[in-house]
Design a protein around this motif. Sequence first.
Motif, PDB file in Angstrom:
ATOM      1  N   ARG A 137     -49.991  -4.389  16.186  1.00  0.00           N
ATOM      2  CA  ARG A 137     -51.325  -4.112  16.740  1.00  0.00           C
ATOM      3  C   ARG A 137     -52.417  -4.814  15.950  1.00  0.00           C
ATOM      4  NH1 ARG A 137     -49.325   1.259  16.635  1.00  0.00           N
ATOM      5  NH2 ARG A 137     -50.696   1.686  14.849  1.00  0.00           N
ATOM      6  N   ALA A 138     -52.032  -5.560  14.914  1.00  0.00           N
ATOM      7  CA  ALA A 138     -52.983  -6.231  14.021  1.00  0.00           C
ATOM      8  C   ALA A 138     -53.830  -5.229  13.254  1.00  0.00           C
ATOM      9  CB  ALA A 138     -53.872  -7.206  14.794  1.00  0.00           C
ATOM     10  N   SER A 139     -53.295  -4.007  13.069  1.00  0.00           N
ATOM     11  CA  SER A 139     -53.988  -2.994  12.274  1.00  0.00           C
ATOM     12  C   SER A 139     -53.761  -3.199  10.785  1.00  0.00           C
ATOM     13  CB  SER A 139     -53.513  -1.587  12.667  1.00  0.00           C
ATOM     14  OG  SER A 139     -53.802  -1.316  14.019  1.00  0.00           O
ATOM     15  N   GLN A 140     -52.735  -3.957  10.424  1.00  0.00           N
ATOM     16  CA  GLN A 140     -52.461  -4.256   9.025  1.00  0.00           C
ATOM     17  C   GLN A 140     -51.667  -5.549   8.950  1.00  0.00           C
ATOM     18  OE1 GLN A 140     -49.671  -0.704   8.276  1.00  0.00           O
ATOM     19  NE2 GLN A 140     -48.673  -2.355   7.136  1.00  0.00           N
ATOM     20  N   PRO A 141     -51.730  -6.241   7.809  1.00  0.00           N
ATOM     21  CA  PRO A 141     -50.954  -7.479   7.663  1.00  0.00           C
ATOM     22  C   PRO A 141     -49.468  -7.185   7.524  1.00  0.00           C
ATOM     23  CG  PRO A 141     -52.069  -6.952   5.611  1.00  0.00           C
ATOM     24  CD  PRO A 141     -52.567  -5.964   6.626  1.00  0.00           C
ATOM     25  N   TYR A 142     -48.672  -8.212   7.741  1.00  0.00           N
ATOM     26  CA  TYR A 142     -47.235  -8.072   7.521  1.00  0.00           C
ATOM     27  C   TYR A 142     -47.010  -7.799   6.035  1.00  0.00           C
ATOM     28  CZ  TYR A 142     -42.247  -8.961   7.662  1.00  0.00           C
ATOM     29  OH  TYR A 142     -40.881  -8.826   7.561  1.00  0.00           O
ATOM     30  N   PRO A 191     -44.935 -11.069   3.227  1.00  0.00           N
ATOM     31  CA  PRO A 191     -45.020 -12.465   3.685  1.00  0.00           C
ATOM     32  C   PRO A 191     -44.304 -13.415   2.733  1.00  0.00           C
ATOM     33  CG  PRO A 191     -47.062 -11.810   2.615  1.00  0.00           C
ATOM     34  CD  PRO A 191     -46.217 -10.568   2.705  1.00  0.00           C
ATOM     35  N   ILE A 192     -43.826 -14.508   3.282  1.00  0.00           N
ATOM     36  CA  ILE A 192     -43.234 -15.568   2.483  1.00  0.00           C
ATOM     37  C   ILE A 192     -43.593 -16.897   3.137  1.00  0.00           C
ATOM     38  CG2 ILE A 192     -41.013 -15.343   3.702  1.00  0.00           C
ATOM     39  CD1 ILE A 192     -39.659 -16.270   1.082  1.00  0.00           C
ATOM     40  N   GLN A 193     -44.276 -17.742   2.397  1.00  0.00           N
ATOM     41  CA  GLN A 193     -44.682 -19.061   2.888  1.00  0.00           C
ATOM     42  C   GLN A 193     -45.413 -18.957   4.226  1.00  0.00           C
ATOM     43  OE1 GLN A 193     -40.983 -21.253   2.885  1.00  0.00           O
ATOM     44  NE2 GLN A 193     -41.034 -21.571   0.671  1.00  0.00           N
ATOM     45  N   ARG A 194     -46.343 -17.990   4.302  1.00  0.00           N
ATOM     46  CA  ARG A 194     -47.154 -17.766   5.508  1.00  0.00           C
ATOM     47  C   ARG A 194     -46.291 -17.443   6.723  1.00  0.00           C
ATOM     48  NH1 ARG A 194     -52.429 -20.149   5.486  1.00  0.00           N
ATOM     49  NH2 ARG A 194     -52.552 -19.535   7.676  1.00  0.00           N
ATOM     50  N   GLN A 195     -45.149 -16.808   6.485  1.00  0.00           N
ATOM     51  CA  GLN A 195     -44.275 -16.400   7.577  1.00  0.00           C
ATOM     52  C   GLN A 195     -43.854 -14.942   7.407  1.00  0.00           C
ATOM     53  OE1 GLN A 195     -40.831 -18.954   7.716  1.00  0.00           O
ATOM     54  NE2 GLN A 195     -41.823 -20.435   9.065  1.00  0.00           N
ATOM     55  N   ALA A 196     -43.526 -14.321   8.533  1.00  0.00           N
ATOM     56  CA  ALA A 196     -42.805 -13.052   8.548  1.00  0.00           C
ATOM     57  C   ALA A 196     -41.366 -13.365   8.937  1.00  0.00           C
ATOM     58  CB  ALA A 196     -43.428 -12.093   9.558  1.00  0.00           C
ATOM     59  N   GLN A 197     -40.430 -12.982   8.088  1.00  0.00           N
ATOM     60  CA  GLN A 197     -39.008 -13.202   8.361  1.00  0.00           C
ATOM     61  C   GLN A 197     -38.327 -11.839   8.363  1.00  0.00           C
ATOM     62  OE1 GLN A 197     -37.374 -16.024   5.568  1.00  0.00           O
ATOM     63  NE2 GLN A 197     -38.853 -17.616   6.086  1.00  0.00           N
ATOM     64  N   PHE A 198     -37.798 -11.450   9.504  1.00  0.00           N
ATOM     65  CA  PHE A 198     -37.234 -10.111   9.605  1.00  0.00           C
ATOM     66  C   PHE A 198     -36.096 -10.082  10.615  1.00  0.00           C
ATOM     67  CE2 PHE A 198     -40.922 -10.439  12.405  1.00  0.00           C
ATOM     68  CZ  PHE A 198     -40.462  -9.947  13.617  1.00  0.00           C
ATOM     69  N   ALA A 199     -35.322  -9.005  10.527  1.00  0.00           N
ATOM     70  CA  ALA A 199     -34.218  -8.771  11.454  1.00  0.00           C
ATOM     71  C   ALA A 199     -34.519  -7.527  12.269  1.00  0.00           C
ATOM     72  CB  ALA A 199     -32.907  -8.587  10.694  1.00  0.00           C
ATOM     73  N   ILE A 200     -34.196  -7.583  13.538  1.00  0.00           N
ATOM     74  CA  ILE A 200     -34.250  -6.408  14.403  1.00  0.00           C
ATOM     75  C   ILE A 200     -32.817  -6.062  14.790  1.00  0.00           C
ATOM     76  CG2 ILE A 200     -34.980  -5.480  16.631  1.00  0.00           C
ATOM     77  CD1 ILE A 200     -37.426  -7.246  16.496  1.00  0.00           C
ATOM     78  N   ALA A 201     -32.411  -4.853  14.470  1.00  0.00           N
ATOM     79  CA  ALA A 201     -31.098  -4.350  14.882  1.00  0.00           C
ATOM     80  C   ALA A 201     -31.334  -3.192  15.849  1.00  0.00           C
ATOM     81  CB  ALA A 201     -30.296  -3.879  13.673  1.00  0.00           C
ATOM     82  N   TYR A 202     -30.751  -3.268  17.023  1.00  0.00           N
ATOM     83  CA  TYR A 202     -30.907  -2.180  17.991  1.00  0.00           C
ATOM     84  C   TYR A 202     -29.539  -1.837  18.566  1.00  0.00           C
ATOM     85  CZ  TYR A 202     -30.804  -5.910  21.545  1.00  0.00           C
ATOM     86  OH  TYR A 202     -30.442  -6.982  22.324  1.00  0.00           O
ATOM     87  N   ASP A 212     -51.303 -15.637  10.102  1.00  0.00           N
ATOM     88  CA  ASP A 212     -52.588 -16.304   9.922  1.00  0.00           C
ATOM     89  C   ASP A 212     -53.093 -16.086   8.500  1.00  0.00           C
ATOM     90  OD1 ASP A 212     -53.730 -13.767   9.778  1.00  0.00           O
ATOM     91  OD2 ASP A 212     -54.568 -13.835  11.802  1.00  0.00           O
ATOM     92  N   GLU A 213     -54.312 -16.521   8.226  1.00  0.00           N
ATOM     93  CA  GLU A 213     -54.845 -16.446   6.865  1.00  0.00           C
ATOM     94  C   GLU A 213     -55.046 -15.008   6.392  1.00  0.00           C
ATOM     95  OE1 GLU A 213     -58.120 -16.633   9.845  1.00  0.00           O
ATOM     96  OE2 GLU A 213     -56.296 -17.801   9.434  1.00  0.00           O
ATOM     97  N   ARG A 214     -55.058 -14.059   7.318  1.00  0.00           N
ATOM     98  CA  ARG A 214     -55.182 -12.641   6.945  1.00  0.00           C
ATOM     99  C   ARG A 214     -53.821 -11.960   6.822  1.00  0.00           C
ATOM    100  NH1 ARG A 214     -58.651 -10.749  11.868  1.00  0.00           N
ATOM    101  NH2 ARG A 214     -57.163 -12.225  12.817  1.00  0.00           N
ATOM    102  N   GLY A 215     -52.746 -12.705   7.067  1.00  0.00           N
ATOM    103  CA  GLY A 215     -51.411 -12.130   7.004  1.00  0.00           C
ATOM    104  C   GLY A 215     -50.989 -11.427   8.274  1.00  0.00           C
ATOM    105  N   LEU A 216     -51.706 -11.668   9.373  1.00  0.00           N
ATOM    106  CA  LEU A 216     -51.391 -11.020  10.643  1.00  0.00           C
ATOM    107  C   LEU A 216     -50.423 -11.877  11.451  1.00  0.00           C
ATOM    108  CD1 LEU A 216     -54.967  -9.816  11.687  1.00  0.00           C
ATOM    109  CD2 LEU A 216     -53.191  -8.526  10.465  1.00  0.00           C
ATOM    110  N   LEU A 217     -49.590 -11.213  12.241  1.00  0.00           N
ATOM    111  CA  LEU A 217     -48.644 -11.916  13.099  1.00  0.00           C
ATOM    112  C   LEU A 217     -49.375 -12.751  14.140  1.00  0.00           C
ATOM    113  CD1 LEU A 217     -45.864  -9.295  13.984  1.00  0.00           C
ATOM    114  CD2 LEU A 217     -45.579 -11.363  12.624  1.00  0.00           C
TER     115      LEU A 217
END
Length: 235
Positions: free
Chosen positions: A40-45, A48-59, A76-81
């Motif tokens: 929701r862009a209510s908080q940054p990721y 972060p690593i190298q201006r990226q979010a790297q994650f796994a989704i398991a469902y 982005d520069e604020r750490g938002l997706l």
Amino acid sequence: METIHTLTDLLVNSGCQYHIYDISRRVQLIDNDQFAAVERASQPYPYPIQRQAQFAIAYWNEEKQPWIWFLKFQLDERGLLSQGDVGQFLKYVLEAMGTRLGKEMSEEQQQKLSNNPFTFKPTDDKLAVFHSLLRAELDLTTSQYYQHARDYFCGDLGWDNWQTVGLQGITDMAARLGQEENGRLIRTSLRHLASEPRYAYLGLLSMWRCQKSSPQACANLLNLNVSPMIRICSY
């Protein structure tokens, strides 16, 4: 059906249960509500690593056989997706699968979904940690390498034969330190190990973090101090 704007929308509407793990520097569980706030862009990721979010989704559905996506998105520069990137990935998913995630995919669907720039393959060590952690969390069986690793840490294979021990077997033991005396076996074996397997195991502990354990919590079971390695891996 509600309009799908975020990954959280997709997962919730699918009726599946799910976990989200950051896999940038460590493997660590991200709270579902926290991830929803990130979307929701209510908080940054948070990791972060190298201006990226790297994650796994398991469902998974009621059969508890998980499906897994390894994803990376620009921040982005604020750490938002990047909302545009997430929206583009959702388009790939909806075109390939629709909103019913908890069903087997055809080869054509798999091909459609794999043809996107947002999926990636983590390093082998992170993959091993992730799979062991997830299977332990869902109370699934261990890998085929688990028993061989236990035999080694029991001393039955000879301490010089560490090269025959699979990485996945070691991470399976680390995910189950409180079971089958795995913590005691590893703690006792450390005085016998050559430097290569000893540092390899400590390195695995340094990237291990989840709701139920942390590198230092794991180390406490083994009477170790891994805080210097944690600092190295956390910058």
